[in-house]
Design a protein around this motif. Sequence first.
Motif, mmCIF file in Angstrom:
data_model
loop_
_atom_site.group_PDB
_atom_site.id
_atom_site.type_symbol
_atom_site.label_atom_id
_atom_site.label_comp_id
_atom_site.label_asym_id
_atom_site.label_seq_id
_atom_site.Cartn_x
_atom_site.Cartn_y
_atom_site.Cartn_z
ATOM 1 N N HIS A 290 3.495 -4.836 -14.039
ATOM 2 C CA HIS A 290 2.052 -4.319 -13.805
ATOM 3 C C HIS A 290 1.348 -5.483 -12.891
ATOM 4 C CE1 HIS A 290 -2.117 -4.736 -15.665
ATOM 5 N NE2 HIS A 290 -2.059 -3.345 -15.118
ATOM 6 N N THR A 291 1.754 -6.769 -13.192
ATOM 7 C CA THR A 291 1.195 -7.718 -12.514
ATOM 8 C C THR A 291 1.389 -7.552 -10.934
ATOM 9 O OG1 THR A 291 1.129 -9.352 -14.337
ATOM 10 C CG2 THR A 291 0.811 -10.274 -12.136
ATOM 11 N N GLN A 292 2.616 -7.444 -10.751
ATOM 12 C CA GLN A 292 3.120 -7.034 -9.244
ATOM 13 C C GLN A 292 2.296 -5.898 -8.533
ATOM 14 O OE1 GLN A 292 5.430 -9.289 -7.644
ATOM 15 N NE2 GLN A 292 4.664 -8.192 -6.045
ATOM 16 N N LYS A 293 2.311 -4.906 -9.108
ATOM 17 C CA LYS A 293 1.501 -3.844 -8.844
ATOM 18 C C LYS A 293 0.001 -4.097 -8.427
ATOM 19 C CE LYS A 293 0.161 0.849 -9.835
ATOM 20 N NZ LYS A 293 0.085 2.189 -10.611
ATOM 21 N N ILE A 294 -0.651 -4.781 -9.356
ATOM 22 C CA ILE A 294 -1.889 -5.500 -9.034
ATOM 23 C C ILE A 294 -2.022 -6.350 -7.905
ATOM 24 C CG2 ILE A 294 -3.740 -6.987 -9.813
ATOM 25 C CD1 ILE A 294 -3.031 -5.899 -12.696
ATOM 26 N N LEU A 295 -1.216 -7.087 -7.518
ATOM 27 C CA LEU A 295 -1.026 -8.177 -6.538
ATOM 28 C C LEU A 295 -1.081 -7.309 -5.369
ATOM 29 C CD1 LEU A 295 0.827 -11.225 -7.792
ATOM 30 C CD2 LEU A 295 -1.791 -10.732 -7.584
ATOM 31 N N ASN A 296 0.042 -6.457 -5.361
ATOM 32 C CA ASN A 296 0.262 -5.284 -3.961
ATOM 33 C C ASN A 296 -0.957 -4.899 -3.839
ATOM 34 O OD1 ASN A 296 2.859 -6.324 -4.034
ATOM 35 N ND2 ASN A 296 3.823 -4.549 -5.102
ATOM 36 N N ASN A 297 -1.722 -4.134 -4.765
ATOM 37 C CA ASN A 297 -3.050 -3.242 -4.611
ATOM 38 C C ASN A 297 -3.920 -4.220 -3.946
ATOM 39 O OD1 ASN A 297 -1.765 -1.099 -5.611
ATOM 40 N ND2 ASN A 297 -2.667 -1.191 -7.402
ATOM 41 N N ALA A 298 -4.011 -5.639 -4.452
ATOM 42 C CA ALA A 298 -4.904 -6.396 -4.114
ATOM 43 C C ALA A 298 -4.862 -6.836 -2.462
ATOM 44 C CB ALA A 298 -4.842 -7.913 -4.584
ATOM 45 N N LEU A 299 -3.600 -6.860 -2.180
ATOM 46 C CA LEU A 299 -3.280 -7.140 -0.687
ATOM 47 C C LEU A 299 -3.614 -5.857 0.038
ATOM 48 C CD1 LEU A 299 0.492 -8.605 -1.019
ATOM 49 C CD2 LEU A 299 -1.611 -9.899 -0.004
ATOM 50 N N GLN A 300 -3.397 -4.799 -0.335
ATOM 51 C CA GLN A 300 -3.825 -3.615 0.243
ATOM 52 C C GLN A 300 -5.181 -3.430 0.479
ATOM 53 O OE1 GLN A 300 -1.877 -1.378 2.285
ATOM 54 N NE2 GLN A 300 -4.158 -0.857 2.636
ATOM 55 N N GLU A 301 -6.007 -4.102 -0.521
ATOM 56 C CA GLU A 301 -7.505 -4.036 -0.646
ATOM 57 C C GLU A 301 -8.071 -4.865 0.350
ATOM 58 O OE1 GLU A 301 -9.231 -1.742 -1.540
ATOM 59 O OE2 GLU A 301 -8.597 -0.782 -3.356
ATOM 60 N N ALA A 302 -7.417 -5.945 0.375
ATOM 61 C CA ALA A 302 -7.841 -7.155 1.080
ATOM 62 C C ALA A 302 -7.722 -6.641 2.798
ATOM 63 C CB ALA A 302 -6.625 -8.534 1.141
ATOM 64 N N LYS A 303 -6.717 -5.813 3.155
ATOM 65 C CA LYS A 303 -6.359 -5.150 4.530
ATOM 66 C C LYS A 303 -7.532 -4.429 4.714
ATOM 67 C CE LYS A 303 -1.537 -5.703 4.846
ATOM 68 N NZ LYS A 303 -0.333 -5.247 4.720
ATOM 69 N N ASN A 304 -7.842 -3.569 3.611
ATOM 70 C CA ASN A 304 -9.318 -2.481 3.732
ATOM 71 C C ASN A 304 -10.571 -3.228 3.894
ATOM 72 O OD1 ASN A 304 -7.499 -0.424 3.269
ATOM 73 N ND2 ASN A 304 -8.006 -0.379 1.160
ATOM 74 N N PHE A 305 -10.686 -4.486 3.524
ATOM 75 C CA PHE A 305 -11.871 -5.460 3.599
ATOM 76 C C PHE A 305 -11.766 -6.144 4.948
ATOM 77 C CE2 PHE A 305 -12.886 -4.445 -0.727
ATOM 78 C CZ PHE A 305 -14.278 -5.048 -0.780
ATOM 79 N N GLY A 306 -10.767 -5.969 5.582
ATOM 80 C CA GLY A 306 -10.452 -6.635 7.024
ATOM 81 C C GLY A 306 -10.070 -8.082 6.686
ATOM 82 N N ASP A 307 -9.414 -8.411 5.465
ATOM 83 C CA ASP A 307 -8.963 -9.932 5.213
ATOM 84 C C ASP A 307 -7.647 -9.926 5.664
ATOM 85 O OD1 ASP A 307 -11.318 -10.330 4.457
ATOM 86 O OD2 ASP A 307 -11.184 -10.143 2.487
ATOM 87 N N GLU A 308 -6.964 -11.127 5.853
ATOM 88 C CA GLU A 308 -5.622 -11.388 6.215
ATOM 89 C C GLU A 308 -4.863 -11.615 4.671
ATOM 90 O OE1 GLU A 308 -2.779 -14.113 8.791
ATOM 91 O OE2 GLU A 308 -4.872 -14.135 9.425
ATOM 92 N N TYR A 309 -5.538 -12.242 3.815
ATOM 93 C CA TYR A 309 -5.284 -12.654 2.518
ATOM 94 C C TYR A 309 -5.768 -12.112 1.482
ATOM 95 C CZ TYR A 309 -3.153 -16.346 5.584
ATOM 96 O OH TYR A 309 -2.566 -16.848 6.645
ATOM 97 N N ALA A 310 -5.143 -12.032 0.101
ATOM 98 C CA ALA A 310 -5.654 -11.412 -0.805
ATOM 99 C C ALA A 310 -6.448 -12.644 -1.705
ATOM 100 C CB ALA A 310 -4.863 -10.707 -1.800
ATOM 101 N N SER A 311 -7.676 -12.619 -1.814
ATOM 102 C CA SER A 311 -8.191 -13.738 -2.606
ATOM 103 C C SER A 311 -8.661 -13.162 -3.952
ATOM 104 C CB SER A 311 -9.862 -13.950 -1.658
ATOM 105 O OG SER A 311 -10.371 -12.735 -1.878
#
Length: 89
Positions: free
Chosen positions: A30-51
Amino acid sequence: VNQEILTSALDRIIESYAKVSGGQVYLSNHTQKILNNALQEAKNFGDEYASIEMVLYAMLDSTETIGNLLKDNKITKTNLKNVIMELRN
């Protein structure tokens, strides 16, 4: 959001988790899925890293306890996105 209620509920959730000492540390699926989704959302926001705000944003898609807690406290992706964008400006 009522910060006291949210903090108290988060404390109860954290206390309910199993405690492990020693051995190999790993992330739950579950935690891994959230972190993977955070990385994808970061890309959607135009970010290089997941804050941390991207992790929180990704948690809203969770159907587990934390996602439900956020939704129960009236935190929505739309409102959170607006706050994130406001803070970035």
